[in-house]
Motif scaffolding. Sequence first.
Motif, PDB file in Angstrom:
ATOM      1  N   THR A 150       0.825  -1.209   0.000  1.00 54.31           N
ATOM      2  CA  THR A 150       0.000   0.000   0.000  1.00 54.31           C
ATOM      3  C   THR A 150       0.861   1.262   0.000  1.00 54.31           C
ATOM      4  OG1 THR A 150      -0.060   0.163   2.418  1.00 54.31           O
ATOM      5  CG2 THR A 150      -1.726  -1.252   1.364  1.00 54.31           C
ATOM      6  N   PRO A 151       0.249   2.399  -0.337  1.00 52.21           N
ATOM      7  CA  PRO A 151       0.971   3.668  -0.203  1.00 52.21           C
ATOM      8  C   PRO A 151       1.470   3.905   1.217  1.00 52.21           C
ATOM      9  CG  PRO A 151      -0.994   3.986  -1.544  1.00 52.21           C
ATOM     10  CD  PRO A 151      -1.072   2.592  -0.991  1.00 52.21           C
ATOM     11  N   GLU A 152       0.703   3.430   2.218  1.00 50.51           N
ATOM     12  CA  GLU A 152       1.143   3.581   3.608  1.00 50.51           C
ATOM     13  C   GLU A 152       2.466   2.877   3.845  1.00 50.51           C
ATOM     14  OE1 GLU A 152      -3.320   4.179   3.691  1.00 50.51           O
ATOM     15  OE2 GLU A 152      -1.915   2.806   2.695  1.00 50.51           O
ATOM     16  N   ASP A 153       2.670   1.722   3.191  1.00 50.56           N
ATOM     17  CA  ASP A 153       3.940   1.019   3.319  1.00 50.56           C
ATOM     18  C   ASP A 153       5.087   1.841   2.740  1.00 50.56           C
ATOM     19  OD1 ASP A 153       2.856  -1.381   4.466  1.00 50.56           O
ATOM     20  OD2 ASP A 153       2.168  -1.974   2.470  1.00 50.56           O
ATOM     21  N   VAL A 154       4.838   2.470   1.593  1.00 55.48           N
ATOM     22  CA  VAL A 154       5.871   3.271   0.938  1.00 55.48           C
ATOM     23  C   VAL A 154       6.229   4.476   1.794  1.00 55.48           C
ATOM     24  CG1 VAL A 154       6.490   4.559  -1.134  1.00 55.48           C
ATOM     25  CG2 VAL A 154       5.096   2.492  -1.327  1.00 55.48           C
ATOM     26  N   VAL A 155       5.211   5.177   2.320  1.00 64.96           N
ATOM     27  CA  VAL A 155       5.460   6.342   3.172  1.00 64.96           C
ATOM     28  C   VAL A 155       6.230   5.926   4.416  1.00 64.96           C
ATOM     29  CG1 VAL A 155       4.365   8.126   4.587  1.00 64.96           C
ATOM     30  CG2 VAL A 155       3.446   7.591   2.323  1.00 64.96           C
ATOM     31  N   PHE A 156       5.819   4.825   5.035  1.00 67.07           N
ATOM     32  CA  PHE A 156       6.492   4.316   6.229  1.00 67.07           C
ATOM     33  C   PHE A 156       7.953   3.988   5.926  1.00 67.07           C
ATOM     34  CE2 PHE A 156       7.765   0.597   8.776  1.00 67.07           C
ATOM     35  CZ  PHE A 156       7.590   1.088  10.070  1.00 67.07           C
ATOM     36  N   SER A 157       8.208   3.320   4.816  1.00 63.77           N
ATOM     37  CA  SER A 157       9.572   2.930   4.449  1.00 63.77           C
ATOM     38  C   SER A 157      10.450   4.149   4.240  1.00 63.77           C
ATOM     39  CB  SER A 157       9.553   2.076   3.178  1.00 63.77           C
ATOM     40  OG  SER A 157       8.775   0.913   3.346  1.00 63.77           O
ATOM     41  N   PHE A 158       9.913   5.138   3.515  1.00 65.08           N
ATOM     42  CA  PHE A 158      10.700   6.342   3.252  1.00 65.08           C
ATOM     43  C   PHE A 158      10.968   7.122   4.534  1.00 65.08           C
ATOM     44  CE2 PHE A 158      10.883  10.904   2.375  1.00 65.08           C
ATOM     45  CZ  PHE A 158      12.004  10.938   1.560  1.00 65.08           C
ATOM     46  N   ASP A 159       9.948   7.324   5.320  1.00 65.12           N
ATOM     47  CA  ASP A 159      10.115   8.106   6.551  1.00 65.12           C
ATOM     48  C   ASP A 159      11.113   7.446   7.492  1.00 65.12           C
ATOM     49  OD1 ASP A 159       8.324   9.970   5.633  1.00 65.12           O
ATOM     50  OD2 ASP A 159       6.634   9.258   6.854  1.00 65.12           O
ATOM     51  N   LYS A 160      11.027   6.128   7.651  1.00 66.42           N
ATOM     52  CA  LYS A 160      11.939   5.431   8.556  1.00 66.42           C
ATOM     53  C   LYS A 160      13.360   5.394   7.998  1.00 66.42           C
ATOM     54  CE  LYS A 160       9.099   4.632  11.851  1.00 66.42           C
ATOM     55  NZ  LYS A 160       9.292   5.329  13.159  1.00 66.42           N
ATOM     56  N   ALA A 161      13.492   5.273   6.685  1.00 69.55           N
ATOM     57  CA  ALA A 161      14.829   5.273   6.086  1.00 69.55           C
ATOM     58  C   ALA A 161      15.538   6.593   6.363  1.00 69.55           C
ATOM     59  CB  ALA A 161      14.732   5.014   4.581  1.00 69.55           C
ATOM     60  N   LYS A 162      14.826   7.703   6.187  1.00 58.56           N
ATOM     61  CA  LYS A 162      15.437   9.010   6.439  1.00 58.56           C
ATOM     62  C   LYS A 162      15.679   9.242   7.926  1.00 58.56           C
ATOM     63  CE  LYS A 162      14.956  12.820   4.324  1.00 58.56           C
ATOM     64  NZ  LYS A 162      14.493  14.105   3.758  1.00 58.56           N
ATOM     65  N   GLU A 163      14.791   8.738   8.747  1.00 60.45           N
ATOM     66  CA  GLU A 163      14.927   8.946  10.190  1.00 60.45           C
ATOM     67  C   GLU A 163      16.102   8.163  10.777  1.00 60.45           C
ATOM     68  OE1 GLU A 163      12.554   7.514  14.213  1.00 60.45           O
ATOM     69  OE2 GLU A 163      11.404   7.843  12.370  1.00 60.45           O
ATOM     70  N   LEU A 164      16.314   6.948  10.281  1.00 63.73           N
ATOM     71  CA  LEU A 164      17.237   6.032  10.939  1.00 63.73           C
ATOM     72  C   LEU A 164      18.590   5.889  10.250  1.00 63.73           C
ATOM     73  CD1 LEU A 164      14.646   3.196  11.670  1.00 63.73           C
ATOM     74  CD2 LEU A 164      15.480   4.935  13.272  1.00 63.73           C
ATOM     75  N   ASN A 165      18.720   6.391   9.037  1.00 68.13           N
ATOM     76  CA  ASN A 165      19.944   6.143   8.282  1.00 68.13           C
ATOM     77  C   ASN A 165      20.527   7.461   7.762  1.00 68.13           C
ATOM     78  OD1 ASN A 165      21.908   5.316   6.312  1.00 68.13           O
ATOM     79  ND2 ASN A 165      20.882   3.331   6.201  1.00 68.13           N
TER      80      ASN A 165
END
Length: 525
Positions: A143-158
């Motif tokens: 879902t789009p929610e998965d994509v948003v979650f993946s992007f947000d966490k990637a920027k937050e954690l890496n």
Amino acid sequence: MLDIGVIGRLKFATAFMAMSLLLVPAAEAQEQPVWHYGLSLVDDLKYPPGFKKFDYVNPEAPKGGDLRLSQTGTFDTFNPLLVKGETAVGLDFVFDTLMKPSEDEISTAYGLLAEGVSFPDDISSATFRLRQEAKWADGKPVTPEDVVFSFDKAKELNPLYQSYYRHVVKAEKTGDRDVTFHFDDKNNHELPHILGQIRIVPKHWWEGTGPDGKPRDISRTTLEPVMGSGPYRIASFAPGGTIRYERRPDYWGVALNVNVGQNNFDSITYSFFGDREVEFEAFRSGNTDYWRENQAMRWATAFDFPAVKDGRVKREEIPNPFRATAVMQAMVPNMRRKPFDDERVRQALNYALDFEELNRTIFYNQYQRVNSFFFATELASSGLPEGKELKNLNEVKDLVPPEVFTTPYSNPVGGTPQKARENLRKAIELLNKAGFELNGNRMVNTETGKPFSFEIMLSSPSFERVALPYAQNLKRIGIEARVRTVDPSQYTNRKRAFDYDVTWEVWGQSLSPGNEQADYWGSAA
């Protein structure tokens, strides 16, 4: 930078864009977005809309078998977004991305999880439309929610993603299957392309509970086999020792044109080794199926075992046909520490490296010395700047060393005792200007009297064949260089903390330099 690399044979890239468009009726063209089924940063797309497969695959390739591979190092986490720990190799088999690269084109990708991408004329945003059939391994839709979650966490954690995607300010769901990324930089042709490279992870899985009944935490390392949407799953593993990936018979994208003829092995097993020599012996003895050689001496002398002679092992030298990636390989001083922040010291260290002698004695004259960060590509530096390059440099002339405009760059040339002595004399001269002098047989700081000594930190004993002769050369001008090989975990942690004097580094550079340059050179990164 002590440039001792060889011509690279890797293939990956990011860069500028030429786009092929899906056809839309003229009456709707002004009302509806134009959806692109593929993006190319260098040339027109090779494959037309609705193409059946990539030309380089065999759609009739048999399915089955276990591919046994090896890896130097270890692993302690399956978290695909986190920068902490030693991430397991092979997770690309588990997680799909929005788009998939084409191996016979430069910087080109076609829709995988996404069936298309659209953006306005000023490229102030990019919208990806997910395939309706895209599903996670548990059968739930991507879902789009998965994509948003993946992007947000990637920027937050890496930190890498923070730099790489710094111009992407927001990701949001904009339709049942649409997710839109908003940019603070217009007309950046690279951004839609590199957004297609993000590993998409399942939000519902990471926000759920694990087998132990505790909530999962994507900000922490984990050895729980992670769930993805890709063609393989983690079937079994021994921490730090082996990982076995099994092909999923229920993979949603098995018939997709970008996947036809691929993902043929029933299983792929990685074995991990702390020493590359031991890893090679495993290949010689038939315990692994494939070996990529990176040592000229071994290539020249060690492939005389029975499996080579009777044809069970086949040797091939495969050049990069597109020269799509430059490889910058070097010993890198830590410029955060004195005296490596002094350019004269770094130049002196370069003069002390006799590449030609190393090439003759241990490289079998198979290597060329790197003289550009874009070595072996059309972007490599040569001669003096001219044309548009000169025009751009003149705009920042006060920030660029004056010799850029007057003296073509070249490395010192050794190979004979006379040239080696001349280079060492030049190194001493530079060190004198930087505040050092020879006191007896030791190079010392003229103000403090402290000897010039440092540590070369390596991640593998295979690099010692270069570092140890180099340390001997430095000793001739009074510098003590200690060579220390550390285990993979310690190497990773010390490198991330910049806890080293000099280390070994390899950087890939694309034919269209983009956001990654800020990560290489930017102080913020």
